[in-house]
Design a protein around this motif. Sequence first.
Motif, PDB file in Angstrom:
ATOM      1  N   TRP A  50      11.025  12.939   9.395  1.00 26.95           N
ATOM      2  CA  TRP A  50       9.598  12.632   9.519  1.00 26.95           C
ATOM      3  C   TRP A  50       9.058  12.056   8.212  1.00 26.95           C
ATOM      4  O   TRP A  50       8.279  11.099   8.223  1.00 26.95           O
ATOM      5  N   ALA A  51       9.462  12.646   7.083  1.00 24.05           N
ATOM      6  CA  ALA A  51       8.999  12.148   5.784  1.00 24.05           C
ATOM      7  C   ALA A  51       9.466  10.715   5.552  1.00 24.05           C
ATOM      8  O   ALA A  51       8.698   9.874   5.058  1.00 24.05           O
ATOM      9  N   VAL A  52      10.709  10.425   5.918  1.00 26.85           N
ATOM     10  CA  VAL A  52      11.233   9.063   5.776  1.00 26.85           C
ATOM     11  C   VAL A  52      10.448   8.110   6.679  1.00 26.85           C
ATOM     12  O   VAL A  52      10.066   7.012   6.264  1.00 26.85           O
ATOM     13  N   HIS A  53      10.207   8.534   7.911  1.00 23.46           N
ATOM     14  CA  HIS A  53       9.462   7.726   8.883  1.00 23.46           C
ATOM     15  C   HIS A  53       8.092   7.329   8.313  1.00 23.46           C
ATOM     16  O   HIS A  53       7.736   6.144   8.290  1.00 23.46           O
ATOM     17  N   TYR A  54       7.332   8.301   7.822  1.00 21.89           N
ATOM     18  CA  TYR A  54       6.007   8.005   7.277  1.00 21.89           C
ATOM     19  C   TYR A  54       6.101   7.314   5.923  1.00 21.89           C
ATOM     20  O   TYR A  54       5.291   6.442   5.605  1.00 21.89           O
ATOM     21  N   GLY A  55       7.102   7.674   5.131  1.00 21.90           N
ATOM     22  CA  GLY A  55       7.294   7.019   3.831  1.00 21.90           C
ATOM     23  C   GLY A  55       7.555   5.530   3.982  1.00 21.90           C
ATOM     24  O   GLY A  55       6.990   4.707   3.251  1.00 21.90           O
ATOM     25  N   VAL A  56       8.406   5.182   4.935  1.00 21.85           N
ATOM     26  CA  VAL A  56       8.694   3.759   5.186  1.00 21.85           C
ATOM     27  C   VAL A  56       7.436   3.054   5.683  1.00 21.85           C
ATOM     28  O   VAL A  56       7.125   1.940   5.251  1.00 21.85           O
ATOM     29  N   GLY A  57       6.679   3.706   6.561  1.00 21.18           N
ATOM     30  CA  GLY A  57       5.426   3.110   7.031  1.00 21.18           C
ATOM     31  C   GLY A  57       4.469   2.832   5.891  1.00 21.18           C
ATOM     32  O   GLY A  57       3.841   1.767   5.819  1.00 21.18           O
ATOM     33  N   ILE A  58       4.365   3.788   4.961  1.00 19.68           N
ATOM     34  CA  ILE A  58       3.491   3.613   3.803  1.00 19.68           C
ATOM     35  C   ILE A  58       3.986   2.459   2.927  1.00 19.68           C
ATOM     36  O   ILE A  58       3.193   1.620   2.481  1.00 19.68           O
ATOM     37  N   ILE A  59       5.289   2.407   2.706  1.00 17.31           N
ATOM     38  CA  ILE A  59       5.850   1.300   1.919  1.00 17.31           C
ATOM     39  C   ILE A  59       5.513  -0.034   2.566  1.00 17.31           C
ATOM     40  O   ILE A  59       5.106  -0.983   1.895  1.00 17.31           O
ATOM     41  N   TYR A  60       5.649  -0.117   3.890  1.00 14.35           N
ATOM     42  CA  TYR A  60       5.331  -1.361   4.585  1.00 14.35           C
ATOM     43  C   TYR A  60       3.843  -1.710   4.466  1.00 14.35           C
ATOM     44  O   TYR A  60       3.493  -2.882   4.316  1.00 14.35           O
ATOM     45  N   GLY A  61       2.977  -0.714   4.556  1.00 13.89           N
ATOM     46  CA  GLY A  61       1.542  -0.982   4.418  1.00 13.89           C
ATOM     47  C   GLY A  61       1.207  -1.551   3.052  1.00 13.89           C
ATOM     48  O   GLY A  61       0.455  -2.526   2.931  1.00 13.89           O
ATOM     49  N   VAL A  62       1.768  -0.950   2.012  1.00 17.17           N
ATOM     50  CA  VAL A  62       1.527  -1.430   0.654  1.00 17.17           C
ATOM     51  C   VAL A  62       2.187  -2.792   0.450  1.00 17.17           C
ATOM     52  O   VAL A  62       1.575  -3.712  -0.117  1.00 17.17           O
ATOM     53  N   LEU A  63       3.431  -2.927   0.907  1.00 15.72           N
ATOM     54  CA  LEU A  63       4.156  -4.191   0.738  1.00 15.72           C
ATOM     55  C   LEU A  63       3.418  -5.352   1.407  1.00 15.72           C
ATOM     56  O   LEU A  63       3.357  -6.458   0.861  1.00 15.72           O
ATOM     57  N   PHE A  64       2.836  -5.081   2.570  1.00 14.71           N
ATOM     58  CA  PHE A  64       2.078  -6.137   3.242  1.00 14.71           C
ATOM     59  C   PHE A  64       0.964  -6.663   2.331  1.00 14.71           C
ATOM     60  O   PHE A  64       0.786  -7.866   2.184  1.00 14.71           O
ATOM     61  N   LEU A  65       0.227  -5.734   1.704  1.00 18.01           N
ATOM     62  CA  LEU A  65      -0.872  -6.169   0.844  1.00 18.01           C
ATOM     63  C   LEU A  65      -0.368  -6.783  -0.459  1.00 18.01           C
ATOM     64  O   LEU A  65      -1.052  -7.645  -1.035  1.00 18.01           O
ATOM     65  N   VAL A  66       0.804  -6.383  -0.919  1.00 16.80           N
ATOM     66  CA  VAL A  66       1.392  -7.026  -2.095  1.00 16.80           C
ATOM     67  C   VAL A  66       1.710  -8.489  -1.764  1.00 16.80           C
ATOM     68  O   VAL A  66       1.439  -9.388  -2.551  1.00 16.80           O
ATOM     69  N   ILE A  67       2.282  -8.716  -0.586  1.00 13.41           N
ATOM     70  CA  ILE A  67       2.677 -10.068  -0.180  1.00 13.41           C
ATOM     71  C   ILE A  67       1.462 -10.939   0.147  1.00 13.41           C
ATOM     72  O   ILE A  67       1.350 -12.077  -0.321  1.00 13.41           O
ATOM     73  N   THR A 120      -5.702   1.520   0.350  1.00 10.25           N
ATOM     74  CA  THR A 120      -5.823   0.874   1.662  1.00 10.25           C
ATOM     75  C   THR A 120      -4.444   0.626   2.265  1.00 10.25           C
ATOM     76  O   THR A 120      -4.226   0.892   3.449  1.00 10.25           O
ATOM     77  N   GLY A 121      -3.511   0.137   1.456  1.00 12.45           N
ATOM     78  CA  GLY A 121      -2.150  -0.091   1.947  1.00 12.45           C
ATOM     79  C   GLY A 121      -1.492   1.198   2.423  1.00 12.45           C
ATOM     80  O   GLY A 121      -0.826   1.226   3.462  1.00 12.45           O
ATOM     81  N   VAL A 122      -1.687   2.278   1.669  1.00 15.19           N
ATOM     82  CA  VAL A 122      -1.142   3.584   2.075  1.00 15.19           C
ATOM     83  C   VAL A 122      -1.743   4.004   3.414  1.00 15.19           C
ATOM     84  O   VAL A 122      -1.024   4.408   4.337  1.00 15.19           O
ATOM     85  N   LEU A 123      -3.059   3.887   3.529  1.00 15.77           N
ATOM     86  CA  LEU A 123      -3.725   4.265   4.784  1.00 15.77           C
ATOM     87  C   LEU A 123      -3.289   3.377   5.947  1.00 15.77           C
ATOM     88  O   LEU A 123      -3.128   3.855   7.082  1.00 15.77           O
ATOM     89  N   MET A 124      -3.096   2.095   5.665  1.00 19.40           N
ATOM     90  CA  MET A 124      -2.609   1.189   6.721  1.00 19.40           C
ATOM     91  C   MET A 124      -1.224   1.624   7.198  1.00 19.40           C
ATOM     92  O   MET A 124      -0.950   1.641   8.407  1.00 19.40           O
ATOM     93  N   GLY A 125      -0.347   1.973   6.265  1.00 18.47           N
ATOM     94  CA  GLY A 125       0.992   2.421   6.640  1.00 18.47           C
ATOM     95  C   GLY A 125       0.960   3.689   7.455  1.00 18.47           C
ATOM     96  O   GLY A 125       1.677   3.835   8.456  1.00 18.47           O
ATOM     97  N   ILE A 126       0.117   4.637   7.061  1.00 19.43           N
ATOM     98  CA  ILE A 126      -0.022   5.884   7.821  1.00 19.43           C
ATOM     99  C   ILE A 126      -0.583   5.582   9.203  1.00 19.43           C
ATOM    100  O   ILE A 126      -0.094   6.111  10.215  1.00 19.43           O
ATOM    101  N   GLY A 127      -1.608   4.731   9.265  1.00 16.89           N
ATOM    102  CA  GLY A 127      -2.219   4.388  10.551  1.00 16.89           C
ATOM    103  C   GLY A 127      -1.259   3.695  11.490  1.00 16.89           C
ATOM    104  O   GLY A 127      -1.208   3.995  12.691  1.00 16.89           O
ATOM    105  N   GLY A 128      -0.465   2.771  10.954  1.00 17.65           N
ATOM    106  CA  GLY A 128       0.520   2.080  11.781  1.00 17.65           C
ATOM    107  C   GLY A 128       1.593   3.028  12.298  1.00 17.65           C
ATOM    108  O   GLY A 128       1.979   2.977  13.470  1.00 17.65           O
ATOM    109  N   THR A 129       2.059   3.912  11.436  1.00 17.72           N
ATOM    110  CA  THR A 129       3.095   4.875  11.827  1.00 17.72           C
ATOM    111  C   THR A 129       2.544   5.855  12.854  1.00 17.72           C
ATOM    112  O   THR A 129       3.220   6.178  13.844  1.00 17.72           O
ATOM    113  N   LEU A 130       1.327   6.315  12.645  1.00 19.41           N
ATOM    114  CA  LEU A 130       0.689   7.211  13.606  1.00 19.41           C
ATOM    115  C   LEU A 130       0.526   6.527  14.964  1.00 19.41           C
ATOM    116  O   LEU A 130       0.761   7.146  16.017  1.00 19.41           O
ATOM    117  N   ALA A 131       0.164   5.264  14.957  1.00 19.18           N
ATOM    118  CA  ALA A 131       0.036   4.516  16.216  1.00 19.18           C
ATOM    119  C   ALA A 131       1.381   4.467  16.948  1.00 19.18           C
ATOM    120  O   ALA A 131       1.438   4.635  18.176  1.00 19.18           O
TER     121      ALA A 131
END
Length: 159
Positions: A70-87, A6-17
């Motif tokens: 592009w990979a860094v852009h989406y990678g950071v978004g994914i990290i943020y999505g996961v980190l949000f759910l970790v926090i 879910t965190g990965v998908l959230m990061g991808i979704g946020g970055t895509l937005a």
Amino acid sequence: MDWLTTGVLMGIGGTLAMDIWALLLRQLVGMPLPNWGNVGRWSVQATKGQVFNDDISAVAPVTGETSIGWAVHYGVGIIYGVLFLVIFGPDWLVNAAFLPIWIFSILTIAAGWFLLQPGMGLGWAASKTDTPWRARIMGLIAHTVFALGMWGVALLVAA
């Protein structure tokens, strides 16, 4: 679905937005798209120990820099999505309130303002650009769009 996926998908979704937002701004007001090649070039330089540059465009190009950016852009978004759910914990998904994810997303702009932008020679919080306050405001709006994208995915997953 597990919380990590879910965190990965959230990061991808946020970055895509954010990317869709950038395309809309280009179409509606002619704003240039982000230069992911420069981000890729900076990322390669940073891994070699050269984190801060006077002007990243003056640094020799790197093979595949746009793809790397592009990979860094989406990678950071994914990290943020996961980190949000970790926090905030996977239990946040039960009610998925917007305010926490929005505050988190606004705070993530610090990485851009205090690492990426000075690293590419744009100064702290875009201070060396022609219109630093415009860049800052547009960044805050983009990170709000990122929050909306992550939140939208969270709501879809919870449904």
